[in-house]
Design a protein around this motif. Structure first.
Motif, PDB file in Angstrom:
ATOM      1  N   VAL A 175       0.854  -1.179   0.000  1.00 23.71           N
ATOM      2  CA  VAL A 175       0.000   0.000   0.000  1.00 23.71           C
ATOM      3  C   VAL A 175       0.895   1.236   0.000  1.00 23.71           C
ATOM      4  CG1 VAL A 175      -1.683   1.361   1.304  1.00 23.71           C
ATOM      5  CG2 VAL A 175      -1.953  -1.120   1.110  1.00 23.71           C
ATOM      6  N   VAL A 176       0.660   2.121  -0.939  1.00 23.66           N
ATOM      7  CA  VAL A 176       1.345   3.403  -1.003  1.00 23.66           C
ATOM      8  C   VAL A 176       0.362   4.467  -0.520  1.00 23.66           C
ATOM      9  CG1 VAL A 176       2.481   5.115  -2.474  1.00 23.66           C
ATOM     10  CG2 VAL A 176       2.787   2.667  -2.934  1.00 23.66           C
ATOM     11  N   ILE A 177       0.751   5.212   0.494  1.00 21.27           N
ATOM     12  CA  ILE A 177      -0.122   6.247   1.054  1.00 21.27           C
ATOM     13  C   ILE A 177       0.410   7.606   0.597  1.00 21.27           C
ATOM     14  CG2 ILE A 177      -1.074   7.241   3.160  1.00 21.27           C
ATOM     15  CD1 ILE A 177      -0.596   4.548   4.538  1.00 21.27           C
ATOM     16  N   GLY A 178      -0.369   8.283  -0.221  1.00 24.18           N
ATOM     17  CA  GLY A 178       0.033   9.575  -0.770  1.00 24.18           C
ATOM     18  C   GLY A 178       0.119   9.527  -2.276  1.00 24.18           C
ATOM     19  N   GLY A 179      -0.656  10.389  -2.944  1.00 27.79           N
ATOM     20  CA  GLY A 179      -0.733  10.372  -4.399  1.00 27.79           C
ATOM     21  C   GLY A 179      -0.048  11.526  -5.081  1.00 27.79           C
ATOM     22  N   GLY A 180       0.966  12.108  -4.448  1.00 25.26           N
ATOM     23  CA  GLY A 180       1.813  13.058  -5.146  1.00 25.26           C
ATOM     24  C   GLY A 180       2.761  12.329  -6.077  1.00 25.26           C
ATOM     25  N   ILE A 181       3.686  13.070  -6.681  1.00 24.20           N
ATOM     26  CA  ILE A 181       4.556  12.435  -7.669  1.00 24.20           C
ATOM     27  C   ILE A 181       5.474  11.408  -7.023  1.00 24.20           C
ATOM     28  CG2 ILE A 181       6.406  14.160  -7.580  1.00 24.20           C
ATOM     29  CD1 ILE A 181       4.985  12.328 -10.702  1.00 24.20           C
ATOM     30  N   SER A 182       5.839  11.579  -5.752  1.00 25.49           N
ATOM     31  CA  SER A 182       6.675  10.581  -5.074  1.00 25.49           C
ATOM     32  C   SER A 182       5.928   9.277  -4.898  1.00 25.49           C
ATOM     33  CB  SER A 182       7.124  11.110  -3.702  1.00 25.49           C
ATOM     34  OG  SER A 182       7.900  12.267  -3.820  1.00 25.49           O
ATOM     35  N   THR A 208      -5.119  -4.921   4.363  1.00 21.76           N
ATOM     36  CA  THR A 208      -3.925  -5.611   4.849  1.00 21.76           C
ATOM     37  C   THR A 208      -2.834  -5.500   3.800  1.00 21.76           C
ATOM     38  OG1 THR A 208      -4.685  -7.716   3.933  1.00 21.76           O
ATOM     39  CG2 THR A 208      -5.283  -7.235   6.223  1.00 21.76           C
ATOM     40  N   ALA A 209      -1.605  -5.373   4.248  1.00 22.09           N
ATOM     41  CA  ALA A 209      -0.481  -5.171   3.333  1.00 22.09           C
ATOM     42  C   ALA A 209       0.757  -5.853   3.873  1.00 22.09           C
ATOM     43  CB  ALA A 209      -0.215  -3.684   3.130  1.00 22.09           C
ATOM     44  N   ASP A 210       1.549  -6.386   2.964  1.00 22.40           N
ATOM     45  CA  ASP A 210       2.854  -6.918   3.350  1.00 22.40           C
ATOM     46  C   ASP A 210       3.845  -5.799   3.608  1.00 22.40           C
ATOM     47  OD1 ASP A 210       2.536  -9.960   2.822  1.00 22.40           O
ATOM     48  OD2 ASP A 210       1.719  -9.007   1.019  1.00 22.40           O
ATOM     49  N   ALA A 211       3.609  -4.641   2.964  1.00 18.56           N
ATOM     50  CA  ALA A 211       4.499  -3.497   3.150  1.00 18.56           C
ATOM     51  C   ALA A 211       3.724  -2.223   2.868  1.00 18.56           C
ATOM     52  CB  ALA A 211       5.715  -3.596   2.224  1.00 18.56           C
ATOM     53  N   VAL A 212       4.248  -1.119   3.392  1.00 17.58           N
ATOM     54  CA  VAL A 212       3.617   0.191   3.239  1.00 17.58           C
ATOM     55  C   VAL A 212       4.687   1.216   2.897  1.00 17.58           C
ATOM     56  CG1 VAL A 212       2.366   2.058   4.406  1.00 17.58           C
ATOM     57  CG2 VAL A 212       1.737  -0.327   4.831  1.00 17.58           C
ATOM     58  N   VAL A 213       4.375   2.093   1.942  1.00 14.96           N
ATOM     59  CA  VAL A 213       5.217   3.244   1.631  1.00 14.96           C
ATOM     60  C   VAL A 213       4.447   4.499   2.014  1.00 14.96           C
ATOM     61  CG1 VAL A 213       6.340   4.586  -0.190  1.00 14.96           C
ATOM     62  CG2 VAL A 213       6.450   2.085  -0.240  1.00 14.96           C
ATOM     63  N   LEU A 214       5.034   5.290   2.888  1.00 12.62           N
ATOM     64  CA  LEU A 214       4.431   6.563   3.297  1.00 12.62           C
ATOM     65  C   LEU A 214       4.993   7.671   2.425  1.00 12.62           C
ATOM     66  CD1 LEU A 214       4.510   6.245   7.200  1.00 12.62           C
ATOM     67  CD2 LEU A 214       2.557   5.961   5.675  1.00 12.62           C
ATOM     68  N   ALA A 215       4.183   8.169   1.498  1.00  6.53           N
ATOM     69  CA  ALA A 215       4.596   9.232   0.578  1.00  6.53           C
ATOM     70  C   ALA A 215       3.806  10.498   0.880  1.00  6.53           C
ATOM     71  CB  ALA A 215       4.385   8.781  -0.866  1.00  6.53           C
ATOM     72  N   THR A 216       3.604  10.757   2.140  1.00  9.04           N
ATOM     73  CA  THR A 216       2.822  11.897   2.613  1.00  9.04           C
ATOM     74  C   THR A 216       3.746  12.983   3.148  1.00  9.04           C
ATOM     75  OG1 THR A 216       2.560  10.563   4.613  1.00  9.04           O
ATOM     76  CG2 THR A 216       0.674  10.705   3.146  1.00  9.04           C
ATOM     77  N   PRO A 217       3.267  14.232   3.279  1.00  8.49           N
ATOM     78  CA  PRO A 217       4.085  15.279   3.892  1.00  8.49           C
ATOM     79  C   PRO A 217       4.480  14.923   5.316  1.00  8.49           C
ATOM     80  CG  PRO A 217       2.240  16.241   2.708  1.00  8.49           C
ATOM     81  CD  PRO A 217       2.005  14.764   2.729  1.00  8.49           C
ATOM     82  N   LEU A 266      11.413  -0.986  11.173  1.00 14.21           N
ATOM     83  CA  LEU A 266      10.040  -1.469  11.032  1.00 14.21           C
ATOM     84  C   LEU A 266       9.954  -2.294   9.755  1.00 14.21           C
ATOM     85  CD1 LEU A 266       8.197   1.859  11.919  1.00 14.21           C
ATOM     86  CD2 LEU A 266       8.507  -0.140  13.409  1.00 14.21           C
ATOM     87  N   PRO A 267       9.762  -3.593   9.841  1.00 11.22           N
ATOM     88  CA  PRO A 267       9.745  -4.438   8.642  1.00 11.22           C
ATOM     89  C   PRO A 267       8.655  -3.998   7.658  1.00 11.22           C
ATOM     90  CG  PRO A 267       9.842  -5.775  10.635  1.00 11.22           C
ATOM     91  CD  PRO A 267       9.568  -4.374  11.080  1.00 11.22           C
ATOM     92  N   GLY A 268       9.070  -3.821   6.403  1.00 14.41           N
ATOM     93  CA  GLY A 268       8.100  -3.524   5.362  1.00 14.41           C
ATOM     94  C   GLY A 268       7.537  -2.122   5.397  1.00 14.41           C
ATOM     95  N   LEU A 269       8.270  -1.158   5.941  1.00 15.65           N
ATOM     96  CA  LEU A 269       7.799   0.230   5.960  1.00 15.65           C
ATOM     97  C   LEU A 269       8.906   1.150   5.469  1.00 15.65           C
ATOM     98  CD1 LEU A 269       5.335   2.000   6.805  1.00 15.65           C
ATOM     99  CD2 LEU A 269       6.566   2.450   8.925  1.00 15.65           C
ATOM    100  N   ARG A 270       8.563   2.066   4.569  1.00 13.25           N
ATOM    101  CA  ARG A 270       9.517   3.054   4.094  1.00 13.25           C
ATOM    102  C   ARG A 270       8.811   4.388   3.896  1.00 13.25           C
ATOM    103  NH1 ARG A 270      12.376  -0.290   5.692  1.00 13.25           N
ATOM    104  NH2 ARG A 270      14.268  -1.187   4.735  1.00 13.25           N
ATOM    105  N   VAL A 271       9.604   5.466   3.842  1.00 10.67           N
ATOM    106  CA  VAL A 271       9.066   6.815   3.658  1.00 10.67           C
ATOM    107  C   VAL A 271       9.710   7.451   2.433  1.00 10.67           C
ATOM    108  CG1 VAL A 271       8.584   7.154   6.116  1.00 10.67           C
ATOM    109  CG2 VAL A 271      10.824   7.835   5.198  1.00 10.67           C
TER     110      VAL A 271
END
Length: 475
Positions: A12-19, A273-282, A434-439
């Motif tokens: 799951v990618v959270i944040g719909g900006g260009i990143s 539910t997600a195996d991993a999450v990308v936080l692409a938020t401010p 944190l396994p499976g989490l990136r910013v």
């Protein structure tokens, strides 16, 4: 088995900006299932395409640095390669000391490497030029791990060059205060010069001489897109959907929960539910989501400050503005107390705008910067009037626009103060536990479009590596 062969893996990618869009695009290429969530009703963040007087324009960022490849690569990958265009003109001026003056050649973010064009431009007073020249006589200045660009340059060359050259140029990128912005984070090449050279002028000149031999082969410095850079997010979103990715707008995330099998992304009325999450938020919403899991990282991100600004886009009858000077526009040193910080002659800068509206002339101004946002509380009509007043004084513009659009970017640009890179390193160190989490995003490695694309790709690559490693371990 690699992640490329396990499409059941869900990110799951959270944040719909260009990143976030760049991260989703990269993740899909890695073979995982992707859901992108955007809290607002539209994608793109600070990239926004619009129209004025029936002419397509950008109402947010309007160009991308082409010497960094990431954004151009992404545009080509999503089918915009034949619409990439360099500016028709890149000749800009500075409205300084009561006159519109040419931008002196031979500088790096306003720091001169050649005194002759600086003196000829009239941007600085004779005393200011003489103070710059003293740099050649001073011993090398120690910069340590980091220093504010304004503080360092003023110590070498005086405040006038900072206030009238460095600040307006740096302000065009960060809308920030050069006496707070990190030299190491904002202009790393200049930081390296400061570390290794006694004279700043000499170091800038040497750097530019080395770069000159590569410039012809390297192509244009900046690039736009026919129809606007603001069309890039939509093209990436189309590519994401075509590859099987899911995109949900108006989908704010209430929280993140760690589970035995990965992550649970809590929305209003449902949980993914997600195996991993990308936080692409401010920084602020990222801090809120991280707080239960990485308090130290959340605290660092909560301290990130943002500048707000407004873009005033104006459309005129072309015949009414025939006397405007040539070039792409001009910058305005805040030290002169003007309301606008810059003006772009969009119909002269971009051929696609001129072609789309041959009888229309589009220009835009920017108002507001970090620590100078009082005018942003005014009504749209007042911002238009303030812009027209300054344009009248700067270039003699007396015509009335046929249409105007004011776009407000509240909290639009993260600030990179001294110590920013150390803060980012701490955040990434804590998040990596944190396994499976990136910013990713503009708050970390640069506010330009290529830097944001690169940030999204980096987060995606690290997630894919983690999933591959976990899958191999399961076997």
């Amino acid at each position: 088995m690699s992640a490329a062969h396990t499409p059941s893996r869900h990110v799951v990618v959270i944040g719909g900006g260009i990143s976030g869009l760049a991260a989703a695009h990269r993740l899909l290429a890695g073979g995982v299932r992707v859901t992108l969530l955007e809290a607002s009703g539209r994608l793109g963040g600070k990239l926004l395409a619009g129209r004025i007087a029936d002419v397509p324009v950008d109402l947010g960022a309007e160009s991308m640095l082409a010497r960094r490849p990431e954004a151009v690569e992404l545009a080509r990958a999503v089918g915009l390669g034949d619409r990439l265009q360099p500016p028709a003109t890149a000749t800009a001026g500075i409205w300084s000391r009561g006159g519109l003056r040419p931008m002196p050649k031979g500088h790096m973010m306003g720091v001169p490497g050649d005194l002759a064009p600086l003196a000829a431009s009239g941007v600085l007073s004779d005393e200011g030029v003489a103070r710059v020249a003293r740099d050649a006589e001073l011993p090398r200045t120690e910069v340590g791990d980091d220093v504010a660009i304004g503080e360092y340059v003023a110590g070498r060359m005086g405040r006038e060059v900072v206030d009238r050259l460095v600040e307006p140029l740096l302000g065009g990128v960060y809308a920030g205060d050069p006496y707070r912005i990190s030299l190491r984070a904002a202009v790393p090449q200049l930081f390296e010069i400061a570390r290794t050279h006694r004279s700043l002028i000499e170091g800038v000149r040497e750097f530019q001489e080395r770069a000159a031999g590569r410039q012809t082969a390297a192509g244009p410095v900046f690039m736009g897109v026919d129809g606007g850079i603001g069309t890039l997010p939509g093209a990436v979103a189309d590519a994401v959907r075509a590859a099987g990715g899911e995109i949900l707008t108006n989908a704010p995330v209430a929280g993140l929960e760690r589970g035995p099998e990965g992550w649970r992304v809590v929305l209003d009325g449902r949980t993914l539910t997600a195996d991993a999450v990308v936080l692409a938020t401010p920084a602020s919403p990222t801090a809120r989501l991280l707080a239960p899991h990485a308090r130290a990282a959340a605290d660092d991100l909560a301290s990130v400050e943002y500048a707000s600004m407004a873009l005033v886009t104006l459309a005129f009858r072309r015949r009414d503005v025939a006397g405007l000077p040539a070039g792409s526009g001009f910058l305005v040193p805040p030290v002169d107390g003007r309301k606008i910080k810059a003006s772009t002659f969009a119909s002269q800068k971009w051929g696609w705008i001129a072609d789309a509206g041959p009888d229309v002339f589009v220009l835009r101004t920017s108002i507001g910067r970090f620590g100078d946002e009082e005018d942003l509380g005014r009504e749209d009509a007042e911002l238009v009037a303030l812009s027209l007043a300054d344009l009248g004084e700067a270039v003699g513009l007396a015509a009335s626009p046929v249409e105007s659009v004011v776009t407000r970017w509240d909290g639009g640009l993260p600030q990179y103060p001294v110590g920013h890179l150390a803060r980012v390193a701490r955040v990434r160190e804590h998040v990596a536990r944190l396994p499976g989490l990136r910013v990713c995003g503009a708050a970390y490695d640069g506010v330009g479009i290529p830097a944001c694309v690169s940030s999204g790709r980096r987060a995606a690559d690290e997630v894919l590596e983690t999933l591959t490693r976990d899958t191999a371990g399961d076997e």
